[in-house]
Design an enzyme around this catalytic site. Structure first.
Site, PDB file in Angstrom:
ATOM      1  N   ILE A 163     -23.466  16.318   1.533  1.00  0.00           N
ATOM      2  CA  ILE A 163     -23.393  15.098   0.746  1.00  0.00           C
ATOM      3  C   ILE A 163     -22.951  13.968   1.673  1.00  0.00           C
ATOM      4  O   ILE A 163     -22.396  14.206   2.742  1.00  0.00           O
ATOM      5  CB  ILE A 163     -22.443  15.219  -0.477  1.00  0.00           C
ATOM      6  CG1 ILE A 163     -21.047  15.663  -0.067  1.00  0.00           C
ATOM      7  CG2 ILE A 163     -23.020  16.160  -1.516  1.00  0.00           C
ATOM      8  CD1 ILE A 163     -20.065  15.762  -1.236  1.00  0.00           C
ATOM      9  N   ASP A 164     -23.215  12.736   1.241  1.00  0.00           N
ATOM     10  CA  ASP A 164     -22.916  11.578   2.077  1.00  0.00           C
ATOM     11  C   ASP A 164     -21.438  11.464   2.428  1.00  0.00           C
ATOM     12  O   ASP A 164     -20.572  11.968   1.706  1.00  0.00           O
ATOM     13  CB  ASP A 164     -23.286  10.289   1.346  1.00  0.00           C
ATOM     14  CG  ASP A 164     -24.781  10.073   1.285  1.00  0.00           C
ATOM     15  OD1 ASP A 164     -25.486  10.671   2.095  1.00  0.00           O
ATOM     16  OD2 ASP A 164     -25.212   9.305   0.421  1.00  0.00           O
ATOM     17  N   LYS A 165     -21.180  10.746   3.471  1.00  0.00           N
ATOM     18  CA  LYS A 165     -19.805  10.436   3.863  1.00  0.00           C
ATOM     19  C   LYS A 165     -19.025   9.836   2.697  1.00  0.00           C
ATOM     20  O   LYS A 165     -17.894  10.237   2.409  1.00  0.00           O
ATOM     21  CB  LYS A 165     -19.822   9.446   5.039  1.00  0.00           C
ATOM     22  CG  LYS A 165     -18.476   8.839   5.370  1.00  0.00           C
ATOM     23  CD  LYS A 165     -18.615   7.715   6.387  1.00  0.00           C
ATOM     24  CE  LYS A 165     -17.289   6.980   6.575  1.00  0.00           C
ATOM     25  NZ  LYS A 165     -17.431   5.821   7.470  1.00  0.00           N
TER      26      LYS A 165
END
Length: 356
Positions: A163-165
């Site tokens: 998942i994104d930062k």
């Protein structure tokens, strides 16, 4: 013969996209020609897959990651005309050293085969250009420093999705090669379950809906993704959503991923005119709905400060345990920044009769 290449990743890190958006696994779908003569599948695949050695193909077969007509086969299986073959193989390791770092982790489940972590917003999942330390993988390398899988130069050890930062939420991490292969196949075959909670701009017309549109790299801004509904570029992507609560100028939505493309939820909601709240890369950090009054603008800016990232959380995660066969299901609370953001909008809506 037809070949397709699939991507089972969740939302990919911005930093990773700058280096080309490399995935953790190579996914192939090959349909044998009508005139195909019987041939061992390991020999068949060696002539059709780039950089695939016979050993690598045999390892994939032994892990159950080579399937013909939806059934796992051994390396000696003979390909027949019309066979539909799907393959999942790990990419080669890179010349890269993971430095273990004593970073706290919110581990909500762990056994000898895997662990599930609730990642906080702001943490990069794995090292990439510009982020070689402080990542989830650096923290895992410390936590699992006696585990052979987390030693060496694999910069994505145990990872089967991401998942994104600046997206928070649940991730499963494998602790053995066998668990990694088993879990990767579940994500590839779309038998894992994932639900996200998001806050988006605007009032969606329907309480439930499905967004369908290929997702590929934006032609100008290479850090973001674009939706190509005509299928001219990108990869097939499907997002199902349900409105949980309508709060005037924003909605709280539950999203279920049928596919797992880069920035899928963020790009899809941008595409339908409802960017995620404070998503700076997709325009959600602008005041897109509401009044022109200065008090309202100040209210929204205060909300941006309260939740200084895209309002997106990977809330639930489900999969089959790679060793026991038990169906595992995990849930997580919304992080404080999103909870406070929603409470602030709830209070604002309650004071406005025209929005209630």
């Amino acid at each position: 013969m037809t070949e397709e290449y699939e991507d089972t990743n969740d939302l990919v890190l911005e930093e990773d996209e700058q280096s080309g958006g490399n995935e953790m696994y190579e996914h192939y779908r090959i349909e044998a020609d009508r005139g195909q003569i019987p041939l061992r599948i390991d020999k068949f695949l060696m002539t059709r897959l780039p950089n695939a050695s016979r050993t690598k193909i045999q390892d994939a077969a032994d892990a159950g990651n080579i399937r013909v007509n939806e059934k796992a086969v051994k390396p000696n299986y003979k390909v027949k005309p019309g066979d539909v073959i799907s393959v999942v193989m790990t990419y080669p390791r890179r010349d890269f050293e993971i430095i273990p770092e004593n970073i706290p982790l919110n581990i909500i489940y762990e056994d000898e085969h895997l662990l599930v972590v609730n990642k906080e917003a702001g943490m990069v999942v794995h090292p990439a250009f510009g982020h070689f330390n402080g990542t989830l993988v650096n923290a895992l390398a410390w936590h699992l420093k006696d585990n052979p899988l987390f030693q060496g130069n694999d910069f994505r050890p145990g990872l089967v999705h991401r998942i994104d930062k600046d997206t928070s939420g649940l991730l499963v991490v494998a602790k053995t090669e066998e668990a990694k292969s088993h879990l990767a196949l579940q994500f590839f075959n779309k038998t894992s379950d994932r639900k996200y909670i998001a806050v988006c701009w605007g009032n969606l017309k329907e309480d439930t809906g499905t967004i369908i549109g290929n997702i590929g790299r934006h032609p100008v801004n290479r850090k973001t993704m674009a939706v190509y509904p005509d299928g001219s570029h990108g990869k097939h992507a499907v997002t199902h959503y349900k409105v949980i609560e309508r709060l005037g100028y924003v909605n709280i939505v539950e999203c279920i991923l049928e596919t797992g493309r880069t920035h899928q939820i963020r790009a899809h909601f941008k595409h339908i005119g409802h960017p995620l709240f404070n998503d700076s890369e997709y325009g959600g950090n602008e005041i897109l709905k509401g009044t022109t009054y200065s008090k309202y603008k100040q209210f929204v800016n205060n909300c941006f400060t309260l939740c200084p990232r895209q309002a997106l959380h990977a809330k639930t995660l489900g999969f089959t345990h790679p060793a026991t066969g038990e169906r595992m299901a995990f849930d997580s609370l919304l992080p404080e920044d999103m909870s406070r953001l929603i409470e602030k909008w709830q209070s604002y809506t309650a004071r406005r009769e025209d929005l209630a």
